[in-house]
Scaffold this motif. Structure first.
Motif, PDB file in Angstrom:
ATOM      1  N   ARG A 337     -69.627   3.553 -11.585  1.00 50.77           N
ATOM      2  CA  ARG A 337     -70.845   4.299 -11.244  1.00 50.77           C
ATOM      3  C   ARG A 337     -71.682   3.513 -10.246  1.00 50.77           C
ATOM      4  O   ARG A 337     -72.231   4.070  -9.306  1.00 50.77           O
ATOM      5  N   LYS A 338     -71.766   2.190 -10.474  1.00 54.03           N
ATOM      6  CA  LYS A 338     -72.561   1.341  -9.580  1.00 54.03           C
ATOM      7  C   LYS A 338     -72.023   1.434  -8.160  1.00 54.03           C
ATOM      8  O   LYS A 338     -72.777   1.510  -7.200  1.00 54.03           O
ATOM      9  N   MET A 339     -70.676   1.402  -8.062  1.00 58.14           N
ATOM     10  CA  MET A 339     -70.104   1.436  -6.720  1.00 58.14           C
ATOM     11  C   MET A 339     -70.364   2.770  -6.031  1.00 58.14           C
ATOM     12  O   MET A 339     -70.694   2.811  -4.853  1.00 58.14           O
ATOM     13  N   ILE A 340     -70.265   3.847  -6.814  1.00 55.50           N
ATOM     14  CA  ILE A 340     -70.556   5.157  -6.216  1.00 55.50           C
ATOM     15  C   ILE A 340     -72.041   5.211  -5.831  1.00 55.50           C
ATOM     16  O   ILE A 340     -72.411   5.685  -4.766  1.00 55.50           O
ATOM     17  N   ASP A 341     -72.893   4.674  -6.723  1.00 55.58           N
ATOM     18  CA  ASP A 341     -74.338   4.647  -6.436  1.00 55.58           C
ATOM     19  C   ASP A 341     -74.623   3.905  -5.145  1.00 55.58           C
ATOM     20  O   ASP A 341     -75.455   4.320  -4.348  1.00 55.58           O
ATOM     21  N   LYS A 343     -72.663   3.476  -2.582  1.00 51.79           N
ATOM     22  CA  LYS A 343     -72.273   4.268  -1.413  1.00 51.79           C
ATOM     23  C   LYS A 343     -73.254   5.428  -1.214  1.00 51.79           C
ATOM     24  O   LYS A 343     -73.650   5.746  -0.096  1.00 51.79           O
ATOM     25  N   LYS A 344     -73.652   6.039  -2.328  1.00 49.73           N
ATOM     26  CA  LYS A 344     -74.563   7.186  -2.249  1.00 49.73           C
ATOM     27  C   LYS A 344     -75.895   6.761  -1.628  1.00 49.73           C
ATOM     28  O   LYS A 344     -76.452   7.451  -0.777  1.00 49.73           O
ATOM     29  N   PHE A 345     -76.376   5.604  -2.074  1.00 47.50           N
ATOM     30  CA  PHE A 345     -77.642   5.069  -1.579  1.00 47.50           C
ATOM     31  C   PHE A 345     -77.580   4.910  -0.060  1.00 47.50           C
ATOM     32  O   PHE A 345     -78.492   5.290   0.657  1.00 47.50           O
ATOM     33  N   LYS A 346     -76.470   4.368   0.400  1.00 46.23           N
ATOM     34  CA  LYS A 346     -76.315   4.133   1.845  1.00 46.23           C
ATOM     35  C   LYS A 346     -76.325   5.448   2.613  1.00 46.23           C
ATOM     36  O   LYS A 346     -77.011   5.596   3.618  1.00 46.23           O
ATOM     37  N   VAL A 347     -75.515   6.410   2.108  1.00 48.02           N
ATOM     38  CA  VAL A 347     -75.425   7.693   2.805  1.00 48.02           C
ATOM     39  C   VAL A 347     -76.784   8.386   2.793  1.00 48.02           C
ATOM     40  O   VAL A 347     -77.229   8.933   3.807  1.00 48.02           O
ATOM     41  N   PHE A 386     -70.857  14.819   0.206  1.00 48.13           N
ATOM     42  CA  PHE A 386     -70.135  15.755  -0.639  1.00 48.13           C
ATOM     43  C   PHE A 386     -69.017  15.035  -1.398  1.00 48.13           C
ATOM     44  O   PHE A 386     -68.863  15.191  -2.612  1.00 48.13           O
ATOM     45  N   ASP A 387     -68.240  14.204  -0.652  1.00 54.35           N
ATOM     46  CA  ASP A 387     -67.136  13.478  -1.287  1.00 54.35           C
ATOM     47  C   ASP A 387     -67.657  12.598  -2.421  1.00 54.35           C
ATOM     48  O   ASP A 387     -67.058  12.514  -3.487  1.00 54.35           O
ATOM     49  N   LEU A 388     -68.784  11.936  -2.148  1.00 48.58           N
ATOM     50  CA  LEU A 388     -69.325  11.029  -3.164  1.00 48.58           C
ATOM     51  C   LEU A 388     -69.824  11.803  -4.383  1.00 48.58           C
ATOM     52  O   LEU A 388     -69.633  11.381  -5.521  1.00 48.58           O
ATOM     53  N   LYS A 389     -70.461  12.951  -4.116  1.00 52.33           N
ATOM     54  CA  LYS A 389     -70.956  13.764  -5.240  1.00 52.33           C
ATOM     55  C   LYS A 389     -69.782  14.230  -6.094  1.00 52.33           C
ATOM     56  O   LYS A 389     -69.860  14.226  -7.317  1.00 52.33           O
TER      57      LYS A 389
END
Ligand SMILES: Nc1ncnc2c1ncn2[C@@H]1O[C@H](COP(=O)(O)OP(=O)(O)OP(=O)(O)O)[C@@H](O)[C@H]1O
Length: 733
Positions: A337-341, A343-347, A386-389
Motif C-alpha cells: 500500500r505504501k508503495m502504491i501511495d 506513486k499515487k502521491f507523485k502522480v 487510473f492504473d494506480l487506482k
C-alpha cells in the motif's frame, strides 16, 4: 530471520515536514542511527535550506559540521552493498533518501516523503537511483561518524506530542464533564444490552412471560433513545470544543507567522504553510472524531471483552485469535500500500502542478499553440492515475475479501462453539445470543483501534509541524531598540556582502560600501540580476547581510527593531501587492490615521485621483486579485499613492514607475521630486528620466559598485553608466 526483522525495525525513520526538507531529514536519520538527535531547525540552518531545497555541497557542509566524515561519489549499483551503511542517495534527481541495507534482491530505504521505511527490489531501486536509464550508476553520500560527532552534544527537537493539546483542551473544562458522563453511560449501555438480550430469550421467551418481555423491550427502547440523545449532545459539545480549539490554535499560528522574518517565507513554498493550516483542521478532526471514537472503542472492548470472558473464556480466546489473524492479514498489505501511495502521491502532485500551470499559463499556451501538448501530458497522468487506482482497488479487494472471510470463519466458529456450549448446558440459549451479539459488536472497535494508531500518528505529525513554526525565532526577538528619530539620517553600508543560500551559493553582493545621504536622492542602476532589489531588501531588514555592516545614522541596523524601522520607510517594490480591498483601504494600509483629505492628495500626486473618482464606487471600489481589474501602470500608481500617504522619512522605490507611459511618468516624477524634499531616498530604475536628476547615481554590476557620481559626472567618464544608458541618450530621453 526474526533478528533481521527486529534490527530493521530499529532503523530510525522521520517524515519530512516540508516539501524541501529531504536533505536535513536524511541527515537527521543517519545521525539518529549513530545515536545523536539533532533538531530539524538546527539541521535546516546548517543545510542552508532554500526554496529549491539543499544542494549536495550544502548537505556535505552540514554533515561535516555535526562531525561526519563525508565522501560523495557516483557509483555502480553492484558496489553499493560494500559501502558503510546508512548512506544518503540522490533520488529521482530531485530528492534524497537514506539507504540502510542492501542485499542480493532488495534495498531497504527510508524515504522521508513517505510515511515509513520501504523495501524495494533492485529494479525499483534502480529506477529511482539511476543517473540515466542505460547505466546502473547513481549518486551517494557516505557518512562516517568521527570522534567529534560522538563528542558533540545532541540538539534534540523541542518535545511535542499529543499531550501538548492538553492546555488547549483545558480551556474547555466545562464541556468535558458532560462528555465523560456520556461516555460512562455509553459503556453502561454496551454492558446492559447483551444482558437484556439474554433476559428476553431466557426469561421472556422460555418463561413465556409476556409482561416481562414487554418491559424489557420498553427498557431497550428507552436505552436506545437515551443513547441517541447522548450521541446528539456529545456531538454538539465535541464540535464546539474541537472548533474552538482549532480556532485558538490557528490564531496562535497566524500571530506567530506574522512575527517571523521574511526569509522564513522566502525559504518555504507557500504550499507548506498552507499545509500547516490544514494541519490545524486535521487536529480538530482528531479531537472531535478520532479521539472520542478511540475512547469509545477502548471502553467497548474492555467492557464487552470482560463480559465475553465472563460468559466463556474459550470463546473469548477464539475471538482474540480470530481478530489477531485478521489484523495481521491487513497489516501484511502495508508495504504494498505504501508503495502504491508513494506513486499515487507523485502522480497527484504532478497532476495538480500541471493543472495550475495550465490555468496560469493559458495565455502562453494559446500563443505558442501548445494546447495539444499540454492535453496529452494531462491525459498521460490520468492514465497513470487510473492504473494506480486499479492496482489499489485490486489490493484492497484482496485484503478486504480475505479479511471478511477470516472474520466470517471466526464468527461461524464462535457460533458453533457457543451452540456446543448450549447443547452441553454450559450456556443458556439467551447466553448464546448475547455472545454472538457481543462478538458482532466487538469487530468495529478492533478495526477502529488499529485505525487510531495511524490517525494519531498523523495528528502527532501535524502537531509537530505546527510546533516547528512556534519554535522559529521571531524577527525582532531580543531586538528592542527603536529608531532614534529626529528626521532622516544618513544610511551607511560598509563592506556589505550577501548570499541567499549557503557558502557555495552565488555572492549576490560583494563588499558594497556606500553612503546614502540624508535628505538626498540616490539612484541605483545596473543590469538585470546585479543585486539592486537585494540591496533594498537588506536595507529593509528582510535579510541580514553575510558580512559587513549597515548603519542608520549611528545605530546598527541589526540592533533596531524591524517594525520600528519600517514605520519610517515608504516602499514601492517591483512586485508590490494590491490587497483585495477598497481603493481607500489599499492606500491607508497600515496607517493609524485615516485622513481622506490626505488620501486625495496622495492619489493626485500619483495621477490617480480622477481615475479613482470614475470607478463604480469611487474610493470604495474593491480592487485587487479578485476585485476590479487594474492595469500594471494603474497598480503601480496606487502603490505610489500608498507610499505617499505614509509620508515616510525614508523612501525606497524599486522600478516603481517602469510600467508607466512617458506622459504619466514625467508628471509623477515631477510630483515625486517635490515630495522627496527633506527625505532620504533610494531609487532603483532603468529609465534615464527617473534617475538623471538624482543627487548621486550608483552603478551596480554583478553585485559590485562600479561607479558613483552625478549624471553629468558619470556621462563624462564614459564608463559603465554611459554604456548602460547610451541607447536612451540616443533616443533623446
Ligand atoms: N530569494 C532568492 N533566492 C535566491 N536567489 C535570489 C533570490 N532573489 C534574487 N536572487 C538572485 O540574486 C541575484 C540578484 O537579484 P536581484 O533581484 O537583487 O537583481 P536586480 O538587480 O534587482 O535585477 P532586476 O533588475 O532584474 O530586478 C539574481 O541572480 C537572482 O537570481
Amino acid at each position: 530471520m526474526l533478528k533481521d526483522f527486529i534490527r530493521r525495525r530499529k532503523y530510525p525513520f522521520y517524515k519530512q515536514p516540508d516539501a524541501m526538507d529531504c536533505g536535513p531529514v536524511c541527515l537527521k536519520m543517519v545521525a539518529r542511527y549513530h545515536g545523536k538527535n539533532f533538531s530539524m531547525q538546527h539541521l535546516r540552518k546548517l543545510c542552508k535550506i532554500g526554496k529549491q531545497g539543499t544542494t549536495m555541497l550544502d548537505l556535505i557542509d552540514a554533515a561535516e559540521n555535526i562531525g561526519f566524515k563525508t565522501m560523495a561519489a557516483e557509483l555502480e549499483y553492484n558496489k553499493l552493498h560494500r559501502l558503510p551503511m546508512p548512506c544518503i542517495v540522490h533520488w529521482q534527481k530531485e530528492h534524497y533518501v537514506v539507504v540502510y541495507e542492501v542485499n542480493n534482491e532488495s534495498v531497504y530505504l527510508a524515504d522521508p516523503a513517505l510515511n515509513s521505511k520501504i523495501k524495494l527490489d533492485t529494479a525499483a531501486f534502480l529506477s529511482g537511483w539511476n543517473i540515466n536509464d542505460d547505466t546502473q550508476i547513481g549518486r551517494v553520500l557516505l557518512l562516517e561518524a568521527t570522534r567529534s560527532f560522538h563528542e558533540m552534544d545532541s540538539k534534540p527537537e523541542h518535545k511535542t506530542s499529543l499531550w501538548n493539546l492538553i492546555p488547549y483542551l483545558k480551556l474547555h473544562r466545562k464541556g468535558w464533564f458532560p462528555i465523560a458522563v456520556s461516555l460512562a453511560l455509553a459503556s453502561g449501555f454496551s454492558l446492559v444490552i447483551p444482558l437484556l438480550t439474554q433476559m428476553i430469550v431466557d426469561k421472556g421467551i422460555q418463561g413465556k412471560n409476556t409482561n416481562l418481555l414487554l418491559l424489557i423491550c420498553l427498557g431497550q427502547l428507552m436505552l436506545f433513545s437515551g443513547r441517541m440523545l447522548m450521541d446528539f449532545v456529545r456531538g454538539r459539545l465535541l464540535f464546539r470544543i474541537g472548533a474552538r480549539t482549532s480556532i485558538t490554535m490557528l490564531k496562535d499560528f497566524l500571530a506567530k507567522l506574522m512575527k517571523l522574518p521574511f526569509s522564513f517565507f522566502d525559504n518555504r513554498q507557500a504550499g507548506d504553510n498552507m499545509q500547516r493550516v490544514n494541519d490545524n483542521q486535521r487536529i480538530e478532526e482528531f479531537l472531535t472524531n478520532s479521539l472520542i471514537n478511540f475512547i469509545l472503542s477502548a471502553i467497548t472492548l474492555i467492557v464487552l471483552g470482560g463480559v465475553l470472558l465472563h460468559y466463556n473464556w474459550q470463546i473469548f480466546l477464539l475471538f482474540i485469535v480470530g481478530a489477531g489473524i485478521s489484523v495481521i492479514w491487513s497489516n501484511s498489505f502495508q508495504q504494498k500500500r505504501k508503495m502504491i501511495d508513494q506513486k499515487k502521491f507523485k502522480v497527484l502532485s504532478a497532476n495538480q502542478q500541471l493543472l495550475l500551470e495550465i490555468f496560469y499559463a493559458m495565455q502562453e499556451i494559446k500563443l505558442t499553440g501548445s494546447e495539444e501538448e499540454k492535453k496529452q501530458l494531462w491525459e498521460g497522468l490520468q492514465d497513470q492515475s487510473f492504473d494506480l487506482k486499479l492496482e489499489a482497488l485490486q489490493l484492497d479487494q484482496r485484503m478486504q475479501g480475505v479479511g471478511a472471510f477470516i472474520n466470517e470463519v471466526k464468527n461461524v466458529l464462535i457460533t458453533y462453539a457457543a451452540a456446543m456450549l448450549v447443547i452441553h448446558d454450559q450456556v443458556t440459549l439467551g447466553g448464546m445470543l448475547a455472545i454472538t451479539y457481543i462478538c458482532g459488536q466487538l469487530n468495529a472497535p478492533v478495526n477502529q483501534l488499529v485505525e487510531f494508531s495511524r490517525v494519531s500518528q498523523n495528528a502527532a505529525f501535524s502537531l509537530l509541524r505546527i510546533d516547528e513554526v512556534q519554535q522559529e525565532t521571531e524577527e525582532d526577538f531580543g531586538v528592542d531598540e527603536e529608531l532614534n528619530e529626529d528626521g532622516p539620517v544618513d544610511i551607511v553600508l560598509d563592506q556589505i556582502s550577501f548570499q541567499y543560500g549557503g557558502k557555495h551559493s552565488a555572492q549576490v553582493l560583494k563588499n558594497v560600501s556606500l553612503k546614502i545621504p540624508a535628505g538626498k536622492v540616490t539612484a541605483i542602476v545596473g543590469t538585470s540580476g546585479s543585486g539592486k532589489t537585494t540591496l533594498i531588501k537588506l536595507l529593509l531588514k528582510f535579510y541580514a547581510s553575510s558580512a559587513g555592516s549597515i548603519k542608520i545614522g549611528k545605530q546598527k541596523i541589526e540592533a533596531i527593531n524591524a517594525r520600528s524601522w519600517r514605520k519610517y520607510c515608504g516602499v514601492v517594490m517591483q512586485d508590490g501587492y494590491v490587497f483585495m480591498d477598497t481603493i481607500a483601504n489599499n492606500i491607508f494600509a497600515g496607517a493609524e490615521v485615516k485622513d481622506f483629505n490626505r488620501l486625495h492628495e496622495a492619489a493626485k500626486m500619483a495621477n490617480m485621483h480622477a481615475f479613482f473618482l470614475k470607478m463604480p464606487f469611487g474610493y470604495e471600489t474593491v480592487v485587487g486579485r479578485d476585485g476590479f481589474g487594474l492595469s500594471e501602470g494603474q497598480k503601480q500608481r496606487l502603490l505610489i499613492a500608498r507610499m505617499i500617504y505614509r509620508n515616510p522619512d525614508y523612501v525606497f522605490l524599486d522600478e516603481a514607475t517602469n510600467s508607466l507611459d512617458a506622459q504619466n511618468e514625467l508628471s509623477i516624477v515631477n510630483n515625486l521630486n517635490t515630495f522627496f524634499q527633506g527625505k532620504t531616498v533610494l531609487i532603483v530604475a532603468h529609465r534615464l528620466s527617473t534617475v538623471k536628476n538624482a543627487d548621486q547615481i550608483v552603478v551596480l554590476q554583478q553585485g559590485e559598485i562600479k561607479e558613483v557620481g552625478t549624471h553629468q559626472q558619470l556621462l563624462q567618464i564614459k564608463g559603465h553608466y554611459y554604456h548602460l544608458i547610451k541607447n536612451q541618450l540616443e533616443l533623446g530621453q
